[in-house]
Scaffold this motif. Sequence first.
Motif, mmCIF file in Angstrom:
data_model
loop_
_atom_site.group_PDB
_atom_site.id
_atom_site.type_symbol
_atom_site.label_atom_id
_atom_site.label_comp_id
_atom_site.label_asym_id
_atom_site.label_seq_id
_atom_site.Cartn_x
_atom_site.Cartn_y
_atom_site.Cartn_z
ATOM 1 N N ALA A 79 0.986 -0.938 0.066
ATOM 2 C CA ALA A 79 0.506 0.033 -0.285
ATOM 3 C C ALA A 79 0.930 1.276 0.316
ATOM 4 O O ALA A 79 0.323 2.539 -0.342
ATOM 5 C CB ALA A 79 -1.085 0.303 1.265
ATOM 6 N N ASN A 80 2.126 1.024 -0.104
ATOM 7 C CA ASN A 80 3.019 2.468 0.311
ATOM 8 C C ASN A 80 3.142 2.877 -0.721
ATOM 9 O O ASN A 80 3.675 3.918 -1.047
ATOM 10 C CB ASN A 80 4.294 1.747 1.554
ATOM 11 N N ASP A 81 3.926 2.466 -2.497
ATOM 12 C CA ASP A 81 3.571 2.610 -3.351
ATOM 13 C C ASP A 81 2.352 3.267 -3.646
ATOM 14 O O ASP A 81 1.137 2.469 -4.371
ATOM 15 C CB ASP A 81 3.533 1.395 -3.961
ATOM 16 N N GLU A 82 1.611 4.748 -3.603
ATOM 17 C CA GLU A 82 0.388 4.712 -3.205
ATOM 18 C C GLU A 82 0.220 5.007 -4.771
ATOM 19 O O GLU A 82 -1.234 4.748 -5.043
ATOM 20 C CB GLU A 82 0.439 6.463 -2.476
ATOM 21 N N ALA A 83 0.578 5.808 -5.902
ATOM 22 C CA ALA A 83 0.427 5.517 -7.009
ATOM 23 C C ALA A 83 -0.081 4.062 -7.729
ATOM 24 O O ALA A 83 -1.669 4.327 -8.520
ATOM 25 C CB ALA A 83 1.439 6.558 -8.277
ATOM 26 N N LEU A 84 0.113 3.531 -7.928
ATOM 27 C CA LEU A 84 -0.192 1.358 -7.816
ATOM 28 C C LEU A 84 -0.938 1.032 -6.717
ATOM 29 O O LEU A 84 -2.073 0.962 -7.848
ATOM 30 C CB LEU A 84 1.185 1.334 -7.423
ATOM 31 N N ALA A 85 -1.284 1.515 -5.862
ATOM 32 C CA ALA A 85 -1.856 1.417 -4.873
ATOM 33 C C ALA A 85 -3.314 2.066 -5.064
ATOM 34 O O ALA A 85 -4.315 1.146 -5.402
ATOM 35 C CB ALA A 85 -1.626 1.830 -3.020
ATOM 36 N N GLU A 86 -3.095 2.808 -5.587
ATOM 37 C CA GLU A 86 -4.831 3.219 -6.762
ATOM 38 C C GLU A 86 -5.461 3.196 -7.185
ATOM 39 O O GLU A 86 -6.618 2.537 -7.259
ATOM 40 C CB GLU A 86 -5.004 5.281 -6.215
ATOM 41 N N GLN A 87 -4.645 2.857 -7.880
ATOM 42 C CA GLN A 87 -5.079 1.871 -9.093
ATOM 43 C C GLN A 87 -5.390 0.018 -8.963
ATOM 44 O O GLN A 87 -6.640 0.016 -9.686
ATOM 45 C CB GLN A 87 -3.886 2.279 -10.160
ATOM 46 N N VAL A 88 -4.446 -0.398 -7.743
ATOM 47 C CA VAL A 88 -5.098 -1.885 -7.327
ATOM 48 C C VAL A 88 -6.955 -1.338 -7.198
ATOM 49 O O VAL A 88 -7.416 -2.522 -7.339
ATOM 50 C CB VAL A 88 -4.114 -2.354 -6.495
ATOM 51 N N LEU A 89 -6.792 -0.526 -6.055
ATOM 52 C CA LEU A 89 -8.369 0.062 -4.931
ATOM 53 C C LEU A 89 -9.449 -0.425 -6.481
ATOM 54 O O LEU A 89 -9.740 -0.859 -5.858
ATOM 55 C CB LEU A 89 -7.895 0.534 -4.344
ATOM 56 N N GLU A 90 -9.064 -0.180 -7.752
ATOM 57 C CA GLU A 90 -9.683 0.377 -8.289
ATOM 58 C C GLU A 90 -9.764 -0.595 -9.105
ATOM 59 O O GLU A 90 -11.706 -0.814 -9.640
ATOM 60 C CB GLU A 90 -9.406 1.393 -10.026
ATOM 61 N N VAL A 91 -9.473 -2.162 -9.095
ATOM 62 C CA VAL A 91 -9.663 -2.849 -9.724
ATOM 63 C C VAL A 91 -9.672 -4.335 -8.505
ATOM 64 O O VAL A 91 -10.809 -4.890 -8.972
ATOM 65 C CB VAL A 91 -8.534 -4.502 -10.501
ATOM 66 N N LEU A 92 -10.275 -4.340 -7.594
ATOM 67 C CA LEU A 92 -10.480 -4.719 -6.158
ATOM 68 C C LEU A 92 -11.892 -5.011 -6.625
ATOM 69 O O LEU A 92 -11.866 -6.383 -6.940
ATOM 70 C CB LEU A 92 -9.655 -4.323 -4.679
ATOM 71 N N ALA A 103 -13.803 -13.067 1.673
ATOM 72 C CA ALA A 103 -13.138 -12.212 2.965
ATOM 73 C C ALA A 103 -12.033 -10.801 1.761
ATOM 74 O O ALA A 103 -11.596 -11.298 0.449
ATOM 75 C CB ALA A 103 -12.618 -12.754 3.808
ATOM 76 N N VAL A 104 -12.313 -10.366 2.505
ATOM 77 C CA VAL A 104 -11.232 -8.803 1.515
ATOM 78 C C VAL A 104 -10.197 -9.480 2.780
ATOM 79 O O VAL A 104 -10.000 -8.973 3.886
ATOM 80 C CB VAL A 104 -11.968 -7.733 1.740
ATOM 81 N N GLY A 105 -9.043 -9.160 2.422
ATOM 82 C CA GLY A 105 -8.169 -9.968 3.071
ATOM 83 C C GLY A 105 -6.287 -10.325 2.095
ATOM 84 O O GLY A 105 -6.547 -10.279 0.793
ATOM 85 N N GLU A 106 -6.034 -10.370 2.788
ATOM 86 C CA GLU A 106 -5.462 -9.799 3.705
ATOM 87 C C GLU A 106 -4.934 -8.163 4.379
ATOM 88 O O GLU A 106 -3.749 -7.703 3.234
ATOM 89 C CB GLU A 106 -4.068 -10.524 4.805
ATOM 90 N N ILE A 107 -5.171 -7.587 4.816
ATOM 91 C CA ILE A 107 -5.304 -5.729 4.959
ATOM 92 C C ILE A 107 -4.848 -5.960 6.924
ATOM 93 O O ILE A 107 -4.900 -6.343 6.983
ATOM 94 C CB ILE A 107 -6.432 -5.628 4.043
ATOM 95 N N ARG A 118 -4.994 4.946 4.742
ATOM 96 C CA ARG A 118 -5.742 5.333 3.781
ATOM 97 C C ARG A 118 -6.364 3.388 2.783
ATOM 98 O O ARG A 118 -7.343 3.366 2.869
ATOM 99 C CB ARG A 118 -4.858 6.348 2.719
ATOM 100 N N ALA A 119 -5.411 2.612 2.379
ATOM 101 C CA ALA A 119 -5.480 1.543 1.740
ATOM 102 C C ALA A 119 -6.761 1.233 2.532
ATOM 103 O O ALA A 119 -7.508 0.111 2.995
ATOM 104 C CB ALA A 119 -4.614 0.755 1.651
ATOM 105 N N LEU A 120 -6.248 0.302 4.195
ATOM 106 C CA LEU A 120 -6.856 0.260 5.366
ATOM 107 C C LEU A 120 -8.541 0.316 4.754
ATOM 108 O O LEU A 120 -9.469 -0.653 5.043
ATOM 109 C CB LEU A 120 -6.328 0.192 6.224
ATOM 110 N N ARG A 121 -8.838 2.066 5.584
ATOM 111 C CA ARG A 121 -10.090 2.119 5.231
ATOM 112 C C ARG A 121 -10.301 1.780 4.653
ATOM 113 O O ARG A 121 -12.018 1.640 4.130
ATOM 114 C CB ARG A 121 -9.856 4.351 5.350
ATOM 115 N N ALA A 122 -10.491 2.240 3.078
ATOM 116 C CA ALA A 122 -10.698 2.293 1.883
ATOM 117 C C ALA A 122 -11.609 0.497 1.514
ATOM 118 O O ALA A 122 -12.587 0.194 0.949
ATOM 119 C CB ALA A 122 -9.573 2.446 0.860
ATOM 120 N N GLN A 123 -10.766 -0.322 2.499
ATOM 121 C CA GLN A 123 -11.113 -1.826 1.931
ATOM 122 C C GLN A 123 -11.660 -2.301 2.557
ATOM 123 O O GLN A 123 -12.610 -3.073 2.372
ATOM 124 C CB GLN A 123 -9.164 -3.261 1.799
#
Length: 305
Positions: A79-92, A103-107, A118-123
């Motif tokens: 999640a610390n690669d923020e630009a990439l993390a944003e893209q991944v959150l879009e495809v989940l 389940a959603v995990g592991e987060i 931020r990634a935890l809260r979004a998921q």
Amino acid sequence: MMLIDPHIHMLARTTDDYEAMAAAGVVAVIEPAFWTGQPRTSVGSYADYLSTLVGWERFRAAQFGIRHYCMIGLNSKEANDEALAEQVLEVLPRFLAKEGVVAVGEIGYDEQTEAEDRALRAQLELAREFDLPVCIHTPHRDKKRGTSRTMDVIAEHGIEPARVVIDHNNEETVDEVLDRGFWAAFTLYPRTKMGSERMVAIARRYGSERMFVDSSADWGVSDPLAVPKTARLMLERGIPAADVERLTYANALAAYGRSGQIREEDWTDPPAVDQRMLYEGNSVLRGQQPRAALPGGREETLTIE
């Protein structure tokens, strides 16, 4: 005794492991999304990986008589690669809707950075949207504070503790996890984290309510037979059989059964194993003769002409 390993990274394991696990009584596995040992550099890498979890790996497990389920998520480390993390959150979301996702995990947290938060809260919000349980990775460092912080965040998002599995527990976290109503899972590694001997002591002290064990076996030093070995040790040390059954089978089924994607009849009344089947033209056998189940539990070796 039927066993479930509810946190194991089978993509990193061999077919020999599947065969050994089936022989030891493992009837089902749950594979959380994880990191692969080195940073992924594009969202396509994640999409291919998640596609493998919901596709090929389910097929591969079934070829050895084990039911495979998975969790979908962006792990805290990446999640610390923020630009990439944003893209991944879009495809989940497109993967969370797939069959067999329990389940959603592991987060959770790794270094407990703002990006991880931020990634935890979004998921957590995705879990609410898809009405799925959550599997939490507790941090390796500063574990007690990170575990408490995670549970606080979950409460802020209005998710009931009974829908959340807090994994990688140890002696310093288990009291608070149980007191706050969460499921407490314990990762059994050969020489680190929670070993089998320590797990016996915890089972003796706490019983089996809202607790279960897993191997988390991955590409590192780990043991895909940790659950059956620990079940055997608990029985040998006098832990009641009913508690052992809950710790190594029933509680995991109850926790992730809330997804509606994992049911006991999936393995008590399964389709017959037929190793002639292919997945997108591929076999797990590498030239070996396939086996197929026959009525009465018999098997036969088949010749492909």
